[in-house]
Design a protein around this motif. Structure first.
Motif, mmCIF file in Angstrom:
data_model
loop_
_atom_site.group_PDB
_atom_site.id
_atom_site.type_symbol
_atom_site.label_atom_id
_atom_site.label_comp_id
_atom_site.label_asym_id
_atom_site.label_seq_id
_atom_site.Cartn_x
_atom_site.Cartn_y
_atom_site.Cartn_z
ATOM 1 N N PHE A 143 0.818 -1.212 0.000
ATOM 2 C CA PHE A 143 0.000 0.000 0.000
ATOM 3 C C PHE A 143 0.854 1.265 0.000
ATOM 4 C CE2 PHE A 143 -2.798 -3.074 2.371
ATOM 5 C CZ PHE A 143 -3.741 -3.218 1.361
ATOM 6 N N VAL A 144 2.155 1.111 0.217
ATOM 7 C CA VAL A 144 3.022 2.269 0.442
ATOM 8 C C VAL A 144 3.685 2.756 -0.845
ATOM 9 C CG1 VAL A 144 5.015 3.122 1.767
ATOM 10 C CG2 VAL A 144 3.401 1.527 2.828
ATOM 11 N N GLU A 145 3.969 1.818 -1.757
ATOM 12 C CA GLU A 145 4.628 2.195 -3.008
ATOM 13 C C GLU A 145 3.848 1.645 -4.200
ATOM 14 O OE1 GLU A 145 8.663 0.878 -2.717
ATOM 15 O OE2 GLU A 145 9.087 2.213 -1.049
ATOM 16 N N GLY A 146 4.343 1.937 -5.396
ATOM 17 C CA GLY A 146 3.744 1.367 -6.603
ATOM 18 C C GLY A 146 2.400 1.989 -6.943
ATOM 19 N N SER A 147 1.558 1.175 -7.631
ATOM 20 C CA SER A 147 0.323 1.708 -8.222
ATOM 21 C C SER A 147 -0.650 2.237 -7.166
ATOM 22 C CB SER A 147 -0.359 0.635 -9.072
ATOM 23 O OG SER A 147 -0.765 -0.440 -8.252
ATOM 24 N N VAL A 148 -0.672 1.611 -5.993
ATOM 25 C CA VAL A 148 -1.626 2.036 -4.958
ATOM 26 C C VAL A 148 -1.267 3.428 -4.449
ATOM 27 C CG1 VAL A 148 -2.675 1.465 -2.731
ATOM 28 C CG2 VAL A 148 -2.023 -0.354 -4.279
ATOM 29 N N GLU B 85 4.486 2.516 8.557
ATOM 30 C CA GLU B 85 4.919 3.696 7.794
ATOM 31 C C GLU B 85 4.452 4.984 8.482
ATOM 32 O OE1 GLU B 85 7.048 5.005 4.446
ATOM 33 O OE2 GLU B 85 6.785 2.959 5.171
ATOM 34 N N GLY B 86 3.353 4.860 9.246
ATOM 35 C CA GLY B 86 2.854 6.002 10.022
ATOM 36 C C GLY B 86 2.123 7.023 9.172
ATOM 37 N N GLY B 87 1.875 8.180 9.767
ATOM 38 C CA GLY B 87 1.242 9.299 9.055
ATOM 39 C C GLY B 87 -0.070 8.932 8.379
ATOM 40 N N GLN B 88 -0.190 9.381 7.140
ATOM 41 C CA GLN B 88 -1.404 9.174 6.351
ATOM 42 C C GLN B 88 -1.725 7.683 6.202
ATOM 43 O OE1 GLN B 88 -0.868 10.257 2.257
ATOM 44 N NE2 GLN B 88 -3.042 10.561 1.866
ATOM 45 N N PHE B 89 -0.679 6.858 6.030
ATOM 46 C CA PHE B 89 -0.898 5.416 5.829
ATOM 47 C C PHE B 89 -1.521 4.780 7.072
ATOM 48 C CE2 PHE B 89 2.386 6.373 2.672
ATOM 49 C CZ PHE B 89 1.793 5.839 1.549
ATOM 50 N N ARG B 90 -0.995 5.136 8.244
ATOM 51 C CA ARG B 90 -1.549 4.571 9.483
ATOM 52 C C ARG B 90 -3.015 4.977 9.639
ATOM 53 N NH1 ARG B 90 1.819 5.718 14.542
ATOM 54 N NH2 ARG B 90 2.955 3.916 13.785
ATOM 55 N N GLU B 91 -3.297 6.225 9.296
ATOM 56 C CA GLU B 91 -4.665 6.745 9.407
ATOM 57 C C GLU B 91 -5.626 5.947 8.501
ATOM 58 O OE1 GLU B 91 -6.612 10.818 8.149
ATOM 59 O OE2 GLU B 91 -4.658 11.129 9.114
ATOM 60 N N ILE B 92 -5.188 5.670 7.264
ATOM 61 C CA ILE B 92 -6.035 4.920 6.312
ATOM 62 C C ILE B 92 -6.241 3.489 6.796
ATOM 63 C CG2 ILE B 92 -6.175 4.013 3.949
ATOM 64 C CD1 ILE B 92 -4.539 6.566 3.095
ATOM 65 N N ILE B 93 -5.143 2.831 7.211
ATOM 66 C CA ILE B 93 -5.238 1.445 7.705
ATOM 67 C C ILE B 93 -6.164 1.385 8.920
ATOM 68 C CG2 ILE B 93 -3.945 -0.506 8.703
ATOM 69 C CD1 ILE B 93 -3.460 -0.164 5.675
ATOM 70 N N GLY B 94 -6.187 2.457 9.702
ATOM 71 C CA GLY B 94 -7.064 2.531 10.882
ATOM 72 C C GLY B 94 -8.546 2.448 10.530
ATOM 73 N N ARG B 95 -8.873 2.727 9.253
ATOM 74 C CA ARG B 95 -10.281 2.626 8.820
ATOM 75 C C ARG B 95 -10.570 1.288 8.139
ATOM 76 N NH1 ARG B 95 -9.444 8.330 8.027
ATOM 77 N NH2 ARG B 95 -8.685 8.094 5.891
ATOM 78 N N MET B 96 -9.580 0.386 8.129
ATOM 79 C CA MET B 96 -9.743 -0.917 7.461
ATOM 80 C C MET B 96 -9.735 -2.041 8.500
ATOM 81 S SD MET B 96 -7.090 -0.124 4.314
ATOM 82 C CE MET B 96 -7.042 -1.771 3.589
ATOM 83 N N THR B 97 -10.726 -2.921 8.408
ATOM 84 C CA THR B 97 -10.803 -4.090 9.306
ATOM 85 C C THR B 97 -10.772 -5.340 8.437
ATOM 86 O OG1 THR B 97 -12.214 -2.827 10.795
ATOM 87 C CG2 THR B 97 -12.191 -5.220 11.102
ATOM 88 N N LEU B 98 -9.796 -6.204 8.671
ATOM 89 C CA LEU B 98 -9.633 -7.409 7.848
ATOM 90 C C LEU B 98 -10.208 -8.629 8.566
ATOM 91 C CD1 LEU B 98 -8.398 -8.934 5.398
ATOM 92 C CD2 LEU B 98 -6.221 -8.988 6.651
#
Length: 200
Positions: free
Chosen positions: A12-17, A89-102
């Motif tokens: 989720f941190v690099e590449g197309s995403v 990775e923290g920051g924006q990524f941590r915030e987004i993952i915080g809205r995802m439940t697997l």
């Protein structure tokens, strides 16, 4: 010399995403529109066929709470690892993952117990005549999860349990899935279309 296939990983941190996160066009994207994200409206979403988690990540980046369901043990493990890396990775990524439940399991078993306003169903797409057109990572996912023969059952079940809408992500030129009612409307892109089933 024979080329060795790259090891499949969820990133989720690099590449197309990451590129889509920066330059994707926000809520104006077809997927976001299909799922009902618009000014002042952010539905709770169930991604019934999580796969590489890219759509779920995009929707979470736009503010939605997303529950991802993956029944393949191997894909679930790759997703969990990818989410952990993004969180670190923290920051924006941590915030987004915080809205995802697997969740791990079959969406047909789990959806009746969940409460989602909008349900996304993105089954493995029918094999294309020219398999060279299919990206390597998607071929690898197919090798892991198989061909989702029960896609019709899943769409029908989702329509029964979603509170507001179900969205089927499907190839633009593919026939509708047999035995599934006609959709309310479609959002069409070059290669992908979103069949939207409005509830109630």
């Amino acid at each position: 010399m024979k080329r060795v296939a790259a090891v499949l990983r969820v990133d989720f941190v690099e590449g197309s995403v990451a590129h889509r996160l920066r330059f994707g066009g926000g809520r104006g994207q077809d997927l976001a529109k299909a799922m009902g994200l618009r000014a002042g409206k952010t539905p709770t979403i169930i991604d019934a066929t999580a796969g590489l988690g890219r759509d779920a990540f995009l929707l979470a980046s736009l503010g939605a709470q997303v529950t991802l369901i993956e029944r393949s043990e191997e894909m679930h493990r790759l997703l969990a690892q990818g989410m952990e890396r993004a969180e670190r990775e923290g920051g924006q990524f941590r915030e987004i993952i915080g809205r995802m439940t697997l969740l791990k399991g079959d969406a047909k078993d789990l959806i009746p117990e969940l409460s989602g306003e909008a349900i996304l169903v993105d089954p493995m797409h029918p094999e294309r005549k020219n398999s060279a057109l299919v990206k390597q990572d998607l071929r690898q996912v197919r090798d892991i999860v198989g061909s989702d023969e029960d896609a019709g059952d899943l769409v029908r079940l989702a329509i029964k349990h979603a509170r507001k809408r179900v969205v089927l992500k499907w190839p633009a030129k593919a026939d509708p899935i047999e035995g599934v009612q006609k959709c309310t409307h479609q959002i069409r892109g070059k290669t992908t279309r979103y069949d939207v089933f409005m509830i109630g």
